[in-house]
Motif scaffolding. Structure first.
Motif, PDB file in Angstrom:
ATOM      1  N   THR A 106      49.805  29.440  50.116  1.00  0.00           N
ATOM      2  CA  THR A 106      49.680  30.425  49.246  1.00  0.00           C
ATOM      3  C   THR A 106      48.287  30.915  49.286  1.00  0.00           C
ATOM      4  OG1 THR A 106      51.340  29.268  47.780  1.00  0.00           O
ATOM      5  CG2 THR A 106      49.729  31.088  46.733  1.00  0.00           C
ATOM      6  N   GLY A 107      47.209  30.175  49.608  1.00  0.00           N
ATOM      7  CA  GLY A 107      45.952  30.550  49.941  1.00  0.00           C
ATOM      8  C   GLY A 107      45.597  31.605  50.952  1.00  0.00           C
ATOM      9  N   LEU A 108      46.358  31.398  51.769  1.00  0.00           N
ATOM     10  CA  LEU A 108      46.386  32.341  52.913  1.00  0.00           C
ATOM     11  C   LEU A 108      47.057  34.030  52.448  1.00  0.00           C
ATOM     12  CD1 LEU A 108      46.064  33.371  56.002  1.00  0.00           C
ATOM     13  CD2 LEU A 108      48.206  32.323  56.427  1.00  0.00           C
ATOM     14  N   ILE A 109      48.321  33.750  51.786  1.00  0.00           N
ATOM     15  CA  ILE A 109      48.781  34.916  51.415  1.00  0.00           C
ATOM     16  C   ILE A 109      47.911  35.624  50.288  1.00  0.00           C
ATOM     17  CG2 ILE A 109      50.717  35.696  50.226  1.00  0.00           C
ATOM     18  CD1 ILE A 109      51.492  34.777  52.927  1.00  0.00           C
ATOM     19  N   VAL A 110      47.329  35.133  49.459  1.00  0.00           N
ATOM     20  CA  VAL A 110      46.548  35.452  48.565  1.00  0.00           C
ATOM     21  C   VAL A 110      44.967  36.313  49.322  1.00  0.00           C
ATOM     22  CG1 VAL A 110      45.016  35.377  46.573  1.00  0.00           C
ATOM     23  CG2 VAL A 110      47.089  34.083  46.470  1.00  0.00           C
ATOM     24  N   ASP A 111      44.706  35.677  50.314  1.00  0.00           N
ATOM     25  CA  ASP A 111      43.800  36.111  51.071  1.00  0.00           C
ATOM     26  C   ASP A 111      44.150  37.450  51.528  1.00  0.00           C
ATOM     27  OD1 ASP A 111      41.850  34.277  50.397  1.00  0.00           O
ATOM     28  OD2 ASP A 111      41.943  33.205  52.160  1.00  0.00           O
ATOM     29  N   LEU A 112      45.210  37.374  52.195  1.00  0.00           N
ATOM     30  CA  LEU A 112      45.649  38.716  53.146  1.00  0.00           C
ATOM     31  C   LEU A 112      45.927  39.843  52.206  1.00  0.00           C
ATOM     32  CD1 LEU A 112      48.023  36.834  55.675  1.00  0.00           C
ATOM     33  CD2 LEU A 112      45.823  38.258  56.098  1.00  0.00           C
ATOM     34  N   LEU A 113      46.618  39.411  50.977  1.00  0.00           N
ATOM     35  CA  LEU A 113      46.803  40.416  49.858  1.00  0.00           C
ATOM     36  C   LEU A 113      45.697  41.337  49.529  1.00  0.00           C
ATOM     37  CD1 LEU A 113      49.985  38.518  47.826  1.00  0.00           C
ATOM     38  CD2 LEU A 113      50.059  40.753  49.436  1.00  0.00           C
ATOM     39  N   THR A 114      44.864  40.568  49.083  1.00  0.00           N
ATOM     40  CA  THR A 114      43.548  40.971  48.428  1.00  0.00           C
ATOM     41  C   THR A 114      42.373  41.418  49.370  1.00  0.00           C
ATOM     42  OG1 THR A 114      42.707  38.811  47.776  1.00  0.00           O
ATOM     43  CG2 THR A 114      44.233  39.804  46.567  1.00  0.00           C
ATOM     44  N   GLY A 115      42.403  40.828  50.682  1.00  0.00           N
ATOM     45  CA  GLY A 115      41.087  40.956  51.255  1.00  0.00           C
ATOM     46  C   GLY A 115      40.071  40.077  50.991  1.00  0.00           C
ATOM     47  N   THR A 116      40.098  38.955  50.267  1.00  0.00           N
ATOM     48  CA  THR A 116      39.122  37.900  49.711  1.00  0.00           C
ATOM     49  C   THR A 116      39.365  36.872  50.438  1.00  0.00           C
ATOM     50  OG1 THR A 116      40.495  37.355  48.135  1.00  0.00           O
ATOM     51  CG2 THR A 116      39.149  39.120  47.523  1.00  0.00           C
ATOM     52  N   THR A 117      38.368  35.942  50.503  1.00  0.00           N
ATOM     53  CA  THR A 117      38.224  34.431  50.821  1.00  0.00           C
ATOM     54  C   THR A 117      37.671  33.535  49.817  1.00  0.00           C
ATOM     55  OG1 THR A 117      36.051  34.866  52.071  1.00  0.00           O
ATOM     56  CG2 THR A 117      38.435  35.089  53.260  1.00  0.00           C
ATOM     57  N   SER A 118      37.917  32.433  49.774  1.00  0.00           N
ATOM     58  CA  SER A 118      37.275  31.493  48.951  1.00  0.00           C
ATOM     59  C   SER A 118      35.797  31.028  49.594  1.00  0.00           C
ATOM     60  CB  SER A 118      38.174  30.236  48.901  1.00  0.00           C
ATOM     61  OG  SER A 118      39.375  30.391  48.391  1.00  0.00           O
ATOM     62  N   GLY A 119      35.071  30.420  48.764  1.00  0.00           N
ATOM     63  CA  GLY A 119      33.896  30.088  49.247  1.00  0.00           C
ATOM     64  C   GLY A 119      32.760  29.964  48.098  1.00  0.00           C
ATOM     65  N   PRO A 120      31.405  29.883  48.475  1.00  0.00           N
ATOM     66  CA  PRO A 120      30.543  29.719  47.372  1.00  0.00           C
ATOM     67  C   PRO A 120      30.210  30.883  46.609  1.00  0.00           C
ATOM     68  CG  PRO A 120      29.460  30.030  49.555  1.00  0.00           C
ATOM     69  CD  PRO A 120      30.764  29.950  49.652  1.00  0.00           C
ATOM     70  N   ALA A 121      29.394  30.891  45.488  1.00  0.00           N
ATOM     71  CA  ALA A 121      29.203  32.021  44.450  1.00  0.00           C
ATOM     72  C   ALA A 121      28.633  33.287  45.377  1.00  0.00           C
ATOM     73  CB  ALA A 121      28.384  31.597  43.484  1.00  0.00           C
ATOM     74  N   LEU A 122      28.759  34.383  44.817  1.00  0.00           N
ATOM     75  CA  LEU A 122      28.510  35.632  45.531  1.00  0.00           C
ATOM     76  C   LEU A 122      27.561  36.175  44.390  1.00  0.00           C
ATOM     77  CD1 LEU A 122      31.933  36.942  46.833  1.00  0.00           C
ATOM     78  CD2 LEU A 122      29.979  36.176  48.129  1.00  0.00           C
ATOM     79  N   ARG A 123      26.658  37.037  45.179  1.00  0.00           N
ATOM     80  CA  ARG A 123      25.601  37.928  44.299  1.00  0.00           C
ATOM     81  C   ARG A 123      26.136  39.350  44.082  1.00  0.00           C
ATOM     82  NH1 ARG A 123      19.790  36.335  46.811  1.00  0.00           N
ATOM     83  NH2 ARG A 123      19.632  34.131  46.311  1.00  0.00           N
ATOM     84  N   SER A 124      25.743  40.003  43.264  1.00  0.00           N
ATOM     85  CA  SER A 124      26.230  41.165  42.997  1.00  0.00           C
ATOM     86  C   SER A 124      25.452  42.089  44.084  1.00  0.00           C
ATOM     87  CB  SER A 124      25.464  41.885  41.620  1.00  0.00           C
ATOM     88  OG  SER A 124      26.250  41.055  40.476  1.00  0.00           O
ATOM     89  N   PRO A 125      26.312  43.095  44.559  1.00  0.00           N
ATOM     90  CA  PRO A 125      27.651  43.877  44.079  1.00  0.00           C
ATOM     91  C   PRO A 125      28.779  43.059  44.697  1.00  0.00           C
ATOM     92  CG  PRO A 125      26.707  45.295  45.655  1.00  0.00           C
ATOM     93  CD  PRO A 125      25.637  44.301  45.396  1.00  0.00           C
ATOM     94  N   ALA A 126      28.262  42.292  45.725  1.00  0.00           N
ATOM     95  CA  ALA A 126      29.570  41.553  46.298  1.00  0.00           C
ATOM     96  C   ALA A 126      30.505  41.027  45.287  1.00  0.00           C
ATOM     97  CB  ALA A 126      29.110  40.701  47.389  1.00  0.00           C
ATOM     98  N   TRP A 127      29.830  40.238  44.482  1.00  0.00           N
ATOM     99  CA  TRP A 127      30.655  39.565  43.392  1.00  0.00           C
ATOM    100  C   TRP A 127      31.715  40.491  42.604  1.00  0.00           C
ATOM    101  CZ3 TRP A 127      33.670  35.791  42.022  1.00  0.00           C
ATOM    102  CH2 TRP A 127      33.855  35.355  40.865  1.00  0.00           C
ATOM    103  N   GLU A 128      31.177  41.535  42.259  1.00  0.00           N
ATOM    104  CA  GLU A 128      31.993  42.553  41.518  1.00  0.00           C
ATOM    105  C   GLU A 128      33.266  43.150  42.504  1.00  0.00           C
ATOM    106  OE1 GLU A 128      28.799  41.838  39.010  1.00  0.00           O
ATOM    107  OE2 GLU A 128      28.663  42.535  41.261  1.00  0.00           O
ATOM    108  N   GLN A 129      32.784  43.482  43.809  1.00  0.00           N
ATOM    109  CA  GLN A 129      33.665  44.028  44.649  1.00  0.00           C
ATOM    110  C   GLN A 129      34.953  42.798  44.838  1.00  0.00           C
ATOM    111  OE1 GLN A 129      34.132  46.954  46.001  1.00  0.00           O
ATOM    112  NE2 GLN A 129      36.060  46.282  47.056  1.00  0.00           N
TER     113      GLN A 129
END
Length: 298
Positions: A106-129
């Protein structure tokens, strides 16, 4: 407005079943359960042609692994639109997500659907995107114009131990942004999959193949996590054909099932039950399926 015709006799029967199950040492059940139940007159029904009944079917609850049904539908649509590349690895993940309820898949599918990956916290504006991208599946379902889908939230991965890093931040304070579905939404999506009412017929057929469950005792014994025992499928008449997606965690036991038996028209049943007592109650869903399946037969 329901996607089925409300049937007073079915409604009376559903309420009576819930009353009996509550009286059988399940105090508080009326507040811990949500149900959408639909029966059809044709062996190959069209979308929206059923008669049904419901209990708290608009109540938003944490869906556990039932949300994987929606991610699978979205993935097939993305493939149709050539928004993600087809591959054997994607097909393997889709099968494992539905057939085995794999959280890793499921994690892979969600990444593919949304173009996102898990990982450490992001700073703005990358976090908002990142957050905007994670809402893509939600936005697609909200765009259907189906009232059952207006308030749903399906933007989170599913976990064994829980989210960390940017995933934990995205859950929000007090888990305010966790996945949330109602039984009416799940029922309408499952009906559409089973009747070729949401994607192309080949795509719906692929989804049905991944949702198919064996009711064979030997097959179930060989697979302790079969999504039948302790769920709706266990209560169905012998010889039934079943397509389903269950969800289970420490405070939820859910199932969404479509079945047919003895050549009769199919039935659709989605049951969500919440709370630690209901999560550990392996008899509730089979009993409900058994008693609803007998409607019009006894």
């Amino acid at each position: 407005m329901a996607f089925y015709r409300p049937e007073p006799e079915m409604q009376q029967h559903l309420v009576a079943v819930i009353d009996r199950l509550a009286a059988d040492d399940r105090p508080g059940l009326h507040d811990q359960i949500a149900v959408t139940w639909v029966r059809y007159d044709a062996t190959s029904p069209a979308n929206g042609s059923g008669s049904g009944a419901a209990w708290a079917d608009q109540k938003l609850l944490y869906p556990a692994s039932v949300v994987k049904l929606l991610y699978a539908v979205a993935a097939e649509h993305w493939l149709q639109r050539d928004l993600i590349p087809d591959s054997e690895e994607l097909r393997r993940a889709l099968l494992d997500m539905l057939a085995d309820s794999s959280n890793d898949a499921t994690g892979l599918i969600v990444d593919l659907l949304t173009g996102t990956t898990s990982g450490p916290a992001l700073r703005s504006p990358a976090w908002e995107q990142w957050q905007q991208q994670r809402r893509i599946v939600n936005n697609w379902f909200h765009g259907f114009g189906w009232p059952e889908l207006e308030r749903i939230n399906c933007c989170q991965k599913t976990w064994g131990d829980g989210p960390y890093g940017r995933e934990r931040m995205f859950y929000g304070e007090n888990n305010s942004n966790r996945n949330a579905l109602c039984t009416a939404a799940v029922a309408r999506i499952l009906e559409a999959v089973m009747t070729d009412g949401i994607l192309s017929p080949p795509a719906c057929q692929r989804l049905r193949a991944r949702l198919a469950r064996s009711l064979s005792r030997s097959a179930r014994q060989a697979d302790p996590e079969n999504q039948v025992d302790g769920f709706l499928g266990e209560g169905l008449p012998e010889g039934s054909q079943l397509w389903s997606k269950a969800g289970w965690m420490s405070r939820a036991r859910h199932d969404a099932a479509w079945w047919c038996s003895d050549g009769n028209p199919p039935c659709l049943l989605v049951v969500f039950s919440e709370g630690s007592e209901r999560a550990g109650d392996e008899q509730l869903l089979p009993l409900m399926a058994s008693q609803l399946a007998r409607f019009g037969v006894d």
